[in-house]
Design a protein around this motif. Structure first.
Motif, PDB file in Angstrom:
ATOM      1  N   LEU A 222       0.848  -1.189   0.000  1.00  0.00           N
ATOM      2  CA  LEU A 222       0.000   0.000   0.000  1.00  0.00           C
ATOM      3  C   LEU A 222       0.883   1.239   0.000  1.00  0.00           C
ATOM      4  CD1 LEU A 222      -2.533  -1.184   2.751  1.00  0.00           C
ATOM      5  CD2 LEU A 222      -2.558  -1.654   0.285  1.00  0.00           C
ATOM      6  N   VAL A 223       0.727   2.066  -1.026  1.00  0.00           N
ATOM      7  CA  VAL A 223       1.513   3.293  -1.168  1.00  0.00           C
ATOM      8  C   VAL A 223       0.555   4.453  -0.961  1.00  0.00           C
ATOM      9  CG1 VAL A 223       3.051   4.619  -2.675  1.00  0.00           C
ATOM     10  CG2 VAL A 223       2.997   2.106  -2.822  1.00  0.00           C
ATOM     11  N   ARG A 224       0.757   5.226   0.115  1.00  0.00           N
ATOM     12  CA  ARG A 224      -0.280   6.139   0.572  1.00  0.00           C
ATOM     13  C   ARG A 224       0.249   7.523   0.885  1.00  0.00           C
ATOM     14  NH1 ARG A 224      -3.232   2.029   4.901  1.00  0.00           N
ATOM     15  NH2 ARG A 224      -4.854   1.299   3.475  1.00  0.00           N
ATOM     16  N   SER A 225      -0.637   8.506   0.711  1.00  0.00           N
ATOM     17  CA  SER A 225      -0.323   9.886   1.092  1.00  0.00           C
ATOM     18  C   SER A 225      -1.560  10.519   1.726  1.00  0.00           C
ATOM     19  CB  SER A 225       0.119  10.716  -0.114  1.00  0.00           C
ATOM     20  OG  SER A 225       1.386  10.298  -0.582  1.00  0.00           O
ATOM     21  N   LEU A 226      -1.300  11.382   2.712  1.00  0.00           N
ATOM     22  CA  LEU A 226      -2.352  12.070   3.457  1.00  0.00           C
ATOM     23  C   LEU A 226      -2.038  13.559   3.454  1.00  0.00           C
ATOM     24  CD1 LEU A 226      -4.842  11.451   5.434  1.00  0.00           C
ATOM     25  CD2 LEU A 226      -3.165  11.735   7.269  1.00  0.00           C
ATOM     26  N   ALA A 227      -3.036  14.376   3.132  1.00  0.00           N
ATOM     27  CA  ALA A 227      -2.860  15.831   3.125  1.00  0.00           C
ATOM     28  C   ALA A 227      -3.427  16.417   4.408  1.00  0.00           C
ATOM     29  CB  ALA A 227      -3.558  16.448   1.913  1.00  0.00           C
ATOM     30  N   ARG A 228      -2.646  17.306   5.030  1.00  0.00           N
ATOM     31  CA  ARG A 228      -3.087  17.954   6.259  1.00  0.00           C
ATOM     32  C   ARG A 228      -3.045  19.468   6.077  1.00  0.00           C
ATOM     33  NH1 ARG A 228      -3.546  14.877  10.744  1.00  0.00           N
ATOM     34  NH2 ARG A 228      -3.070  16.594  12.155  1.00  0.00           N
ATOM     35  N   LEU A 229      -4.037  20.111   6.619  1.00  0.00           N
ATOM     36  CA  LEU A 229      -4.111  21.566   6.630  1.00  0.00           C
ATOM     37  C   LEU A 229      -4.209  21.977   8.086  1.00  0.00           C
ATOM     38  CD1 LEU A 229      -4.296  24.150   4.929  1.00  0.00           C
ATOM     39  CD2 LEU A 229      -6.781  23.865   4.920  1.00  0.00           C
ATOM     40  N   VAL A 234      -7.221  16.556   5.344  1.00  0.00           N
ATOM     41  CA  VAL A 234      -8.247  17.007   4.394  1.00  0.00           C
ATOM     42  C   VAL A 234      -8.283  16.173   3.112  1.00  0.00           C
ATOM     43  CG1 VAL A 234      -8.216  19.359   5.282  1.00  0.00           C
ATOM     44  CG2 VAL A 234      -6.691  18.727   3.382  1.00  0.00           C
ATOM     45  N   GLY A 235      -7.448  15.137   2.983  1.00  0.00           N
ATOM     46  CA  GLY A 235      -7.494  14.328   1.775  1.00  0.00           C
ATOM     47  C   GLY A 235      -6.496  13.189   1.826  1.00  0.00           C
ATOM     48  N   TYR A 236      -6.700  12.206   0.954  1.00  0.00           N
ATOM     49  CA  TYR A 236      -5.769  11.076   0.889  1.00  0.00           C
ATOM     50  C   TYR A 236      -5.792  10.472  -0.506  1.00  0.00           C
ATOM     51  CZ  TYR A 236      -9.450   7.479   0.800  1.00  0.00           C
ATOM     52  OH  TYR A 236     -10.497   6.681   0.429  1.00  0.00           O
ATOM     53  N   THR A 237      -4.770   9.692  -0.784  1.00  0.00           N
ATOM     54  CA  THR A 237      -4.733   8.898  -2.012  1.00  0.00           C
ATOM     55  C   THR A 237      -3.921   7.649  -1.748  1.00  0.00           C
ATOM     56  OG1 THR A 237      -4.376   8.993  -4.410  1.00  0.00           O
ATOM     57  CG2 THR A 237      -2.643   9.927  -3.033  1.00  0.00           C
ATOM     58  N   GLU A 238      -4.134   6.610  -2.570  1.00  0.00           N
ATOM     59  CA  GLU A 238      -3.359   5.380  -2.401  1.00  0.00           C
ATOM     60  C   GLU A 238      -3.212   4.640  -3.719  1.00  0.00           C
ATOM     61  OE1 GLU A 238      -5.185   2.710   0.421  1.00  0.00           O
ATOM     62  OE2 GLU A 238      -7.211   3.255  -0.210  1.00  0.00           O
ATOM     63  N   ILE A 239      -2.056   3.988  -3.864  1.00  0.00           N
ATOM     64  CA  ILE A 239      -1.738   3.146  -5.006  1.00  0.00           C
ATOM     65  C   ILE A 239      -1.425   1.756  -4.471  1.00  0.00           C
ATOM     66  CG2 ILE A 239      -0.048   2.713  -6.845  1.00  0.00           C
ATOM     67  CD1 ILE A 239       0.267   5.754  -7.117  1.00  0.00           C
ATOM     68  N   ASP A 253      -8.313   4.970  -4.538  1.00  0.00           N
ATOM     69  CA  ASP A 253      -9.050   6.178  -4.160  1.00  0.00           C
ATOM     70  C   ASP A 253      -8.172   7.422  -4.073  1.00  0.00           C
ATOM     71  OD1 ASP A 253     -11.211   4.520  -3.861  1.00  0.00           O
ATOM     72  OD2 ASP A 253     -11.077   4.411  -1.673  1.00  0.00           O
ATOM     73  N   THR A 254      -8.750   8.527  -4.486  1.00  0.00           N
ATOM     74  CA  THR A 254      -8.232   9.865  -4.168  1.00  0.00           C
ATOM     75  C   THR A 254      -9.423  10.682  -3.685  1.00  0.00           C
ATOM     76  OG1 THR A 254      -6.476   9.777  -5.836  1.00  0.00           O
ATOM     77  CG2 THR A 254      -7.125  11.961  -5.016  1.00  0.00           C
ATOM     78  N   ARG A 267      -4.010  17.439  -6.581  1.00  0.00           N
ATOM     79  CA  ARG A 267      -2.775  17.395  -7.373  1.00  0.00           C
ATOM     80  C   ARG A 267      -1.567  17.146  -6.467  1.00  0.00           C
ATOM     81  NH1 ARG A 267      -0.614  19.553 -12.251  1.00  0.00           N
ATOM     82  NH2 ARG A 267      -2.688  20.306 -12.840  1.00  0.00           N
ATOM     83  N   ALA A 268      -1.505  17.868  -5.346  1.00  0.00           N
ATOM     84  CA  ALA A 268      -0.384  17.703  -4.420  1.00  0.00           C
ATOM     85  C   ALA A 268      -0.320  16.269  -3.897  1.00  0.00           C
ATOM     86  CB  ALA A 268      -0.511  18.691  -3.264  1.00  0.00           C
ATOM     87  N   LEU A 269      -1.476  15.696  -3.578  1.00  0.00           N
ATOM     88  CA  LEU A 269      -1.524  14.321  -3.090  1.00  0.00           C
ATOM     89  C   LEU A 269      -1.024  13.336  -4.140  1.00  0.00           C
ATOM     90  CD1 LEU A 269      -4.975  14.255  -1.258  1.00  0.00           C
ATOM     91  CD2 LEU A 269      -2.797  13.526  -0.246  1.00  0.00           C
ATOM     92  N   LYS A 270      -1.566  13.439  -5.351  1.00  0.00           N
ATOM     93  CA  LYS A 270      -1.208  12.480  -6.393  1.00  0.00           C
ATOM     94  C   LYS A 270       0.270  12.565  -6.758  1.00  0.00           C
ATOM     95  CE  LYS A 270      -5.524  11.494  -8.867  1.00  0.00           C
ATOM     96  NZ  LYS A 270      -5.315  10.100  -9.266  1.00  0.00           N
ATOM     97  N   LEU A 271       0.793  13.774  -6.886  1.00  0.00           N
ATOM     98  CA  LEU A 271       2.197  13.928  -7.263  1.00  0.00           C
ATOM     99  C   LEU A 271       3.117  13.432  -6.160  1.00  0.00           C
ATOM    100  CD1 LEU A 271       2.042  17.379  -9.077  1.00  0.00           C
ATOM    101  CD2 LEU A 271       2.315  15.124 -10.124  1.00  0.00           C
ATOM    102  N   ALA A 272       2.789  13.737  -4.891  1.00  0.00           N
ATOM    103  CA  ALA A 272       3.610  13.257  -3.784  1.00  0.00           C
ATOM    104  C   ALA A 272       3.583  11.737  -3.719  1.00  0.00           C
ATOM    105  CB  ALA A 272       3.119  13.862  -2.468  1.00  0.00           C
ATOM    106  N   ASN A 273       2.422  11.150  -3.956  1.00  0.00           N
ATOM    107  CA  ASN A 273       2.333   9.694  -3.875  1.00  0.00           C
ATOM    108  C   ASN A 273       3.053   9.018  -5.029  1.00  0.00           C
ATOM    109  OD1 ASN A 273       1.256   7.845  -1.960  1.00  0.00           O
ATOM    110  ND2 ASN A 273      -0.162   7.092  -3.515  1.00  0.00           N
ATOM    111  N   LEU A 274       3.013   9.627  -6.216  1.00  0.00           N
ATOM    112  CA  LEU A 274       3.782   9.092  -7.340  1.00  0.00           C
ATOM    113  C   LEU A 274       5.276   9.157  -7.054  1.00  0.00           C
ATOM    114  CD1 LEU A 274       1.881  10.534 -10.442  1.00  0.00           C
ATOM    115  CD2 LEU A 274       2.194   8.113  -9.888  1.00  0.00           C
TER     116      LEU A 274
END
Length: 323
Positions: A222-229, A234-239, A253-254, A267-274
């Motif tokens: 599981l390759v994951r990123s979480l956005a925090r404000l 406030v958001g997440y994505t996973e590959i 999901d994103t 965009r920030a989530l997807k690029l960071a996770n890539l």
């Protein structure tokens, strides 16, 4: 068709499971570009340790002793059953798919009231409609060619004021598991479903942890990123990367919280996770990332295209009574 035989697959026989999975995938993905299919190892792990309460139907069709088609169905109590039916291209239009569908329905009665099935062709839609199903939702399937250079990813970065993205692989860290659970619950409630029956929301911390363990047991990374404000996620994505078959990766999901959309968080989530993904040695031989986007989700389609995804075909999900 007296020479046609429909048989149940013995889940305790690994060789039979492997043969069923290969046959189902061969028919389902015929003629499609870079279409993902579960590996034999993942299939063995999945059915070797089934979810509690899950009813599974696995069938093969043989014509004059030759394997020509297969079907699979999984039904959680109270949910629509997920059904897959495939026939090898040179054996189609002989009633084999219809015979498989009737056998699936017979075995699902008493375990599910509604069935959902996926197809990527007009012929598949016509077949499902003839069986009494209706098209309930459609999505584009998109592919991104790999590898992606880190410099190219950084060149696409845009400022999302105040947003910090945290990335990792594997299970969710304990300090953000409550946030992750809240966001995945929101995803279950928000994900476009068209006219399909929406499954019940199931996310809680324990279910997230059970899902993570099951996926690890089946060979998934599981390759994951979480956005925090500030102090709020406030958001997440996973590959998903499969150790047994890493050629095609799955962008799952994103989600961006409703109140923070349109500000570059996705965009920030997807690029960071890539960028996180490309650091893993397990993806050295990967060739594509696959993802899905609803036809009317213009913002996500635009974002996916901007970071290198291209549309390759179209998924239609059909639904109807088991009968």
């Amino acid at each position: 068709m007296s020479a046609l035989q429909i048989a149940d697959v013995d889940l305790t026989r690994p060789d039979d499971l492997r043969a069923w999975n290969a046959l189902l995938g061969e028919g389902f993905n015929a003629g499609r570009e870079a279409a993902w299919w579960a590996s034999a190892e993942t299939t063995l792990a999945q059915y070797g340790d089934p979810k509690p309460g899950l009813t599974s139907v696995l069938l093969t069709a043989t014509l004059e002793g030759r394997p020509v088609g297969a079907a699979g169905a999984d039904a959680d109590p109270g949910e629509a059953a997920d059904v897959e039916i495939s026939v090898l291209p040179d054996a189609r239009r002989q009633g084999i798919g219809t015979a498989l569908a009737e056998a699936v329905r017979e075995r699902l009665r008493g375990f599910a009231e509604v069935a959902q099935a996926e197809t990527y062709s007009e012929a598949g839609v016509a077949f499902g409609t003839a069986l009494g199903l209706r098209a309930g939702h459609q999505e584009h399937r998109l592919l991104q060619d790999l590898p992606v250079e880190a410099a190219a990813l950084r060149a696409q970065q845009r400022t999302a004021p105040g947003v910090e993205v945290r990335s990792w692989t594997g299970a969710c860290p304990d300090d953000v598991i409550e946030d992750w659970t809240r966001l995945t619950t929101q995803m279950e409630e928000d994900v476009p479903m068209g006219d399909l029956t929406r499954p019940a929301t199931r996310s809680d911390v324990s279910s997230v942890r059970r899902s993570e363990q099951r996926m690890a047991d089946q060979g998934w990374i599981l390759v994951r990123s979480l956005a925090r404000l500030g102090c709020r996620s406030v958001g997440y994505t996973e590959i998903f990367v499969n150790r047994h078959d890493p050629e095609i990766l799955t962008q799952d999901d994103t989600l961006v919280d409703r109140g923070h959309r349109g500000h570059g968080v996705g965009r920030a989530l997807k690029l960071a996770n890539l960028e996180n993904l490309m650091t893993l040695h397990e993806v050295n031989d990967a060739r594509w990332i696959q993802t899905y986007t609803a036809l009317d989700n213009a913002p996500m389609l635009a974002l996916n295209r901007a970071i290198g995804f291209r549309i390759v075909d179209q998924l239609t999900i059909l639904e109807g009574p088991v009968g």
